[in-house]
Design an enzyme around this catalytic site. Structure first.
Site, short mmCIF file in Angstrom:
data_model
loop_
_atom_site.label_atom_id
_atom_site.label_comp_id
_atom_site.label_asym_id
_atom_site.label_seq_id
_atom_site.Cartn_x
_atom_site.Cartn_y
_atom_site.Cartn_z
NE ARG A 82 -4.21 -1.22 10.10
CZ ARG A 82 -3.17 -0.67 9.49
NH1 ARG A 82 -3.24 0.56 9.05
NH2 ARG A 82 -2.06 -1.35 9.32
NE ARG A 138 6.41 0.18 10.01
CZ ARG A 138 5.26 0.09 9.36
NH1 ARG A 138 5.13 0.64 8.18
NH2 ARG A 138 4.24 -0.54 9.90
NE ARG A 161 1.75 -4.53 11.46
CZ ARG A 161 2.42 -3.98 10.46
NH1 ARG A 161 3.60 -4.43 10.13
NH2 ARG A 161 1.92 -2.96 9.82
CE LYS A 200 -2.42 -0.81 3.81
NZ LYS A 200 -2.01 -2.14 4.22
NE ARG A 208 7.45 -2.60 6.05
CZ ARG A 208 6.12 -2.39 6.00
NH1 ARG A 208 5.53 -2.15 4.85
NH2 ARG A 208 5.40 -2.44 7.09
P1 AMP Z 1 0.72 0.81 8.86
O1 AMP Z 1 1.89 1.68 8.60
O2 AMP Z 1 -0.52 1.27 8.14
O3 AMP Z 1 1.00 -0.64 8.61
O4 AMP Z 1 0.37 0.95 10.41
C1 AMP Z 1 1.29 0.57 11.41
C2 AMP Z 1 0.57 0.36 12.72
O5 AMP Z 1 -0.06 1.59 13.13
C3 AMP Z 1 -0.55 -0.67 12.69
O6 AMP Z 1 -0.11 -2.00 12.89
C4 AMP Z 1 -1.44 -0.20 13.85
O7 AMP Z 1 -0.89 -0.55 15.10
C5 AMP Z 1 -1.33 1.33 13.72
N1 AMP Z 1 -2.37 1.87 12.82
C6 AMP Z 1 -2.20 2.47 11.60
N2 AMP Z 1 -3.35 2.84 11.06
C7 AMP Z 1 -4.31 2.48 11.95
C8 AMP Z 1 -5.74 2.57 11.96
N3 AMP Z 1 -6.41 3.11 10.92
N4 AMP Z 1 -6.39 2.08 13.05
C9 AMP Z 1 -5.74 1.55 14.09
N5 AMP Z 1 -4.40 1.41 14.14
C10 AMP Z 1 -3.69 1.87 13.08
#
Ligand code: AMP
Length: 193
Positions: free
Chosen positions: A89, A134, A146, A14, A128
């Site tokens: 999400r 991260r 996840r 994404k 990654r």
């Molecule tokens: P991402 O970079 O989108 O993979 O997000 C990394 C982490 O941030 C996720 O595993 C969640 O812990 C948190 N996170 C990101 N976006 C959301 C969301 N829309 N709702 C809840 N947690 C989020």
């Protein structure tokens, strides 16, 4: 205004595709993951709260994320459209987003789901983790968590949008440029309608 949701499991690409799509279509990129990581970097109270969830591979509470999206909208009043990456999400987030967009007299135009095999996802995320820095990437158990959270809490969001016939699925395996072409062709079809 054209608003797009790029949807799919952690590691499906994404972020990479969003960077290319916002450039091509002039959209504002709204990645809740990026916003949360910035809050953590800035050591804000929101960031401190979010970090404990992120590090375990859990979702940050809906009200925190929705509040953050609301204020991002306020900061981007001139946007000609948004690309939502990693948001919504949960179904509660999807409903809140509908309300926020309704206030702006707009709506979601298209939801594109990037589909990738689960073992390929874990492989990509572990790889990654070696370079991204991260904290939620490096540990394979966190990765598996996840993916489980995605299936339980996030997949129902796809059903929510399927009802409104806005969803398209795109094969997310293979070459970055080929995937970008597949996404672009679905968007072009929608924009021309
Ligand atoms: P991402 O970079 O989108 O993979 O997000 C990394 C982490 O941030 C996720 O595993 C969640 O812990 C948190 N996170 C990101 N976006 C959301 C969301 N829309 N709702 C809840 N947690 C989020």
């Amino acid at each position: 205004m054209f608003n797009l949701i790029l949807f799919g499991p952690p590691g499906c690409g994404k972020g990479t595709q969003s960077d290319k799509l916002v450039e091509k279509y002039g959209l504002v990129h709204l990645s809740t993951g990026n916003l949360l990581r910035q809050e953590i970097k800035d050591k804000t109270p929101l960031g401190l709260e979010a970090k404990s969830f992120i590090d375990k591979g859990q979702l940050v509470p809906d009200e925190v994320v929705i509040g953050m999206v609301d204020s991002y909208f306020d900061q981007h009043k001139e946007a000609k459209g948004f690309l939502f990456d990693g948001f919504p999400r949960t179904v509660a987030q999807a409903k809140a987003l509908d309300k926020l967009l309704e206030l702006k007299k707009t709506e979601i135009g298209k939801v594109l789901i990037l589909s990738v095999d689960e073992e390929e996802l874990i492989k990509r995320l572990v790889l990654r983790g070696k370079t991204s820095g991260r904290s939620d990437d490096a540990d394979e158990n966190v990765q598996r968590n996840r993916q489980a959270v995605y299936k339980k809490e996030t997949l129902p969001v796809a059903d929510y949008y399927t009802k409104s016939k806005k969803v398209g699925t795109v094969d997310g395996m293979g070459d970055i440029e080929a995937i970008f072409e597949r996404l672009s062709s679905q968007i072009d079809k929608k924009i021309k309608q």
